[in-house]
Design a protein around this motif. Structure first.
Motif, PDB file in Angstrom:
ATOM      1  N   MET A 282      15.910 -48.708  17.774  1.00 41.03           N
ATOM      2  CA  MET A 282      16.307 -47.527  17.010  1.00 41.03           C
ATOM      3  C   MET A 282      17.593 -46.914  17.556  1.00 41.03           C
ATOM      4  O   MET A 282      18.506 -46.563  16.799  1.00 41.03           O
ATOM      5  N   MET A 283      17.702 -46.801  18.886  1.00 37.63           N
ATOM      6  CA  MET A 283      18.900 -46.219  19.489  1.00 37.63           C
ATOM      7  C   MET A 283      20.127 -47.090  19.212  1.00 37.63           C
ATOM      8  O   MET A 283      21.230 -46.588  19.010  1.00 37.63           O
ATOM      9  N   LYS A 284      19.945 -48.415  19.189  1.00 37.96           N
ATOM     10  CA  LYS A 284      21.062 -49.309  18.870  1.00 37.96           C
ATOM     11  C   LYS A 284      21.504 -49.097  17.424  1.00 37.96           C
ATOM     12  O   LYS A 284      22.699 -49.015  17.123  1.00 37.96           O
ATOM     13  N   GLN A 285      20.522 -48.970  16.517  1.00 38.97           N
ATOM     14  CA  GLN A 285      20.849 -48.735  15.109  1.00 38.97           C
ATOM     15  C   GLN A 285      21.560 -47.395  14.918  1.00 38.97           C
ATOM     16  O   GLN A 285      22.496 -47.288  14.121  1.00 38.97           O
ATOM     17  N   ILE A 304      17.560 -37.530  25.031  1.00 34.48           N
ATOM     18  CA  ILE A 304      18.390 -38.610  24.511  1.00 34.48           C
ATOM     19  C   ILE A 304      19.745 -38.054  24.124  1.00 34.48           C
ATOM     20  O   ILE A 304      19.838 -37.001  23.506  1.00 34.48           O
ATOM     21  N   ASP A 305      20.789 -38.777  24.471  1.00 40.53           N
ATOM     22  CA  ASP A 305      22.138 -38.356  24.099  1.00 40.53           C
ATOM     23  C   ASP A 305      22.561 -39.129  22.859  1.00 40.53           C
ATOM     24  O   ASP A 305      22.707 -40.349  22.897  1.00 40.53           O
ATOM     25  N   ILE A 306      22.708 -38.433  21.737  1.00 38.14           N
ATOM     26  CA  ILE A 306      23.102 -39.068  20.474  1.00 38.14           C
ATOM     27  C   ILE A 306      24.484 -38.548  20.086  1.00 38.14           C
ATOM     28  O   ILE A 306      24.638 -37.366  19.768  1.00 38.14           O
ATOM     29  N   GLY A 329      22.159 -27.580  20.176  1.00 42.01           N
ATOM     30  CA  GLY A 329      23.155 -28.068  21.127  1.00 42.01           C
ATOM     31  C   GLY A 329      23.494 -29.534  20.950  1.00 42.01           C
ATOM     32  O   GLY A 329      24.416 -30.052  21.590  1.00 42.01           O
ATOM     33  N   ARG A 330      22.773 -30.227  20.058  1.00 39.47           N
ATOM     34  CA  ARG A 330      23.077 -31.641  19.768  1.00 39.47           C
ATOM     35  C   ARG A 330      24.358 -31.782  18.966  1.00 39.47           C
ATOM     36  O   ARG A 330      24.930 -32.873  18.897  1.00 39.47           O
ATOM     37  N   THR A 331      24.797 -30.688  18.315  1.00 37.90           N
ATOM     38  CA  THR A 331      25.996 -30.748  17.486  1.00 37.90           C
ATOM     39  C   THR A 331      27.053 -29.792  18.030  1.00 37.90           C
ATOM     40  O   THR A 331      26.838 -29.096  19.004  1.00 37.90           O
ATOM     41  N   ALA A 332      28.234 -29.779  17.386  1.00 39.44           N
ATOM     42  CA  ALA A 332      29.392 -28.970  17.829  1.00 39.44           C
ATOM     43  C   ALA A 332      29.759 -29.273  19.269  1.00 39.44           C
ATOM     44  O   ALA A 332      29.982 -28.375  20.069  1.00 39.44           O
ATOM     45  N   ARG A 333      29.826 -30.572  19.596  1.00 35.20           N
ATOM     46  CA  ARG A 333      30.157 -30.980  20.958  1.00 35.20           C
ATOM     47  C   ARG A 333      31.568 -31.546  21.009  1.00 35.20           C
ATOM     48  O   ARG A 333      32.128 -31.947  19.998  1.00 35.20           O
TER      49      ARG A 333
END
Length: 431
Positions: A282-285, A304-306, A329-333
């Motif tokens: 899944m992470m590879k996809q 997990i860092d996406i 915090g997962r977005t606007a990075r």
């Protein structure tokens, strides 16, 4: 040091840093690299996205003695995905050298791992449980490693891994150099740190970036509509680069992913019930951009860092409201902008109020006929009722009952009160 070329690293490491495109060290790297090169115990407190991984990987690689055929450094991460990411970055730095490294994570063949450890690695990266397991059965000689890095220490504590770390750290040399990296230092973590770290250098890089920086917080009412249908309406009204839909449980994550699939939206899913092989695939996809949408539990908020997340959708409000901050915090990075959309029902108003107290400036919006529109905020009716009550009380105190009453005095008082309220409303509008 203001540039990486100012450091006197070994030639292979300088070449690796150049290949990675690193020119200037980030603030946490500038502080931590010299400390680790000197062997000073230290705590690096910085949030995700500050470059803290390379602040310990680079100096550890520099210090590896290739001719010494034994384990020299142990690096722990609380989840398999984070450990794998660290291992990948480590390999980029050691490419083409004789530095041996091993990845020790759960969900992999145990006997095969033991076989790989027969030739002692110079450095291991892994999850605390698997490292302890390998140390317990004698496959990993932690007693020779003088460096221990604990990455994401607060998350490791939350997940109950500190006991595992304590078990194998106790077998490491008395002069153990421990380096702890964490966004926060919980009070309950301090006794463990005091056990292994005598007067460590504490580096704290900045504070969490302002929650409003580069972010748009949309608060969308579910009202009488089914929550799943509302989510579908929202997703059809955005065109994200990559969106994460957060749910509170693994069951809900699967339900939502299946529901979206049934409506023509291909969505990945990330939660703790996936097998190690499924999670790796899944992470590879995800990294190969096969999905525009991911449905996830809070494992993805911190563990997990996406990269590349443009939208975060809170299908449900988290039970622990601190996770709201981790989710958005997962977005606007990395200087990019982000959008966080939160679905809510009136019964969840108390939670929304608590989130607003964390500094979240919600904008009340809804999607109608495929178009986003700003709507009246949820407190508007309450405020109107309160303002009306306040004005009625003010008018009642202003217009008093005459000492000597005459026929029709009540109607006269009512007219005077209404006149008073009109004047007050006009004054308020002018202001």
């Amino acid at each position: 040091m203001s540039k990486y070329t100012d450091y006197q690293f070994k030639p292979f490491l300088r070449d690796a840093i150049s290949r990675l495109g690193f020119i200037e060290p980030t603030p946490i790297q500038k502080e931590m690299i010299p400390l680790i090169l000197k062997g000073s115990k230290a705590i690096g407190q910085a949030h995700t996205g500050t470059g803290k991984s390379h602040s310990f990987l680079i100096p550890i690689v520099e210090r590896m003695e290739i001719d010494t055929e034994q384990l020299q450094a142990v690096i722990t991460a609380p989840t398999r995905e984070l450990a794998t990411q660290l291992f990948t970055e480590l390999n980029k730095l050691t490419e083409g050298t004789e530095i041996r490294s091993a990845l020790l994570i759960g969900g992999t063949d145990k006997q095969r791992t033991i076989g790989k450890l027969k030739s002692a690695p110079h450095v291991v990266v892994g999850t605390p449980g698997r490292i302890r397991d390998m140390a317990d059965n004698g496959a990993l000689g932690v007693h020779t490693a003088s460096i221990l890095v604990i990455d994401e220490a607060d998350l490791a504590f939350d997940m109950g891994f500190i006991e595992d770390i304590d078990q194998f750290a106790a077998r490491m040399p008395a002069n153990l150099e421990m380096y702890v990296f964490s966004a926060t230092i919980p009070e309950k973590l301090k006794p463990f740190l005091a056990k292994y770290m005598d007067s460590p250098v504490h580096i704290q890089i900045g504070k969490r970036k302002p929650l409003t920086e580069g972010m748009h917080y949309s608060l969308v009412p579910v009202r009488s509509m089914d929550r799943k249908k509302k989510l579908l309406q929202v997703l059809n009204g955005i065109n994200p680069y990559l969106a994460i839909v957060f749910t509170n449980t693994k069951q809900h994550a699967d339900e939502i992913a299946d529901y979206l699939s049934g409506h023509g939206i291909k969505a990945g899913r990330i939660h703790g019930d996936l097998t190690p092989r499924e999670r790796t695939r899944m992470m590879k996809q995800v990294r190969d951009l096969e999905f525009q949408y991911i449905v996830a539990t809070d494992l993805a908020a911190r563990g997990i860092d996406i990269p590349g997340v443009s939208h975060v959708i809170n299908y449900e409000l988290p039970e622990d409201l601190e996770f709201f901050i981790h989710r958005v915090g997962r977005t606007a990075r990395a200087g990019l902008e982000g959008i966080a959309i939160t679905l809510y029902e009136p019964s969840e108003d108390d939670k929304i109020v608590q989130i607003e107290k964390l500094g979240i400036p919600f904008i009340h919006e809804d999607i109608k006929n495929g178009e986003w529109q700003e709507v009246k905020e949820r407190h508007a009716r309450k405020r109107r009722v309160k303002e009306t009550d306040d004005l009625d009380r003010k008018a009642a105190s202003y217009v008093r009952k005459p000492d000597k009453v005459k026929p029709g005095y009540k109607k006269k008082m009512a007219r005077e009160m209404e006149s008073f309220k009109k004047r007050e409303r006009r004054l308020k509008r002018k202001k």
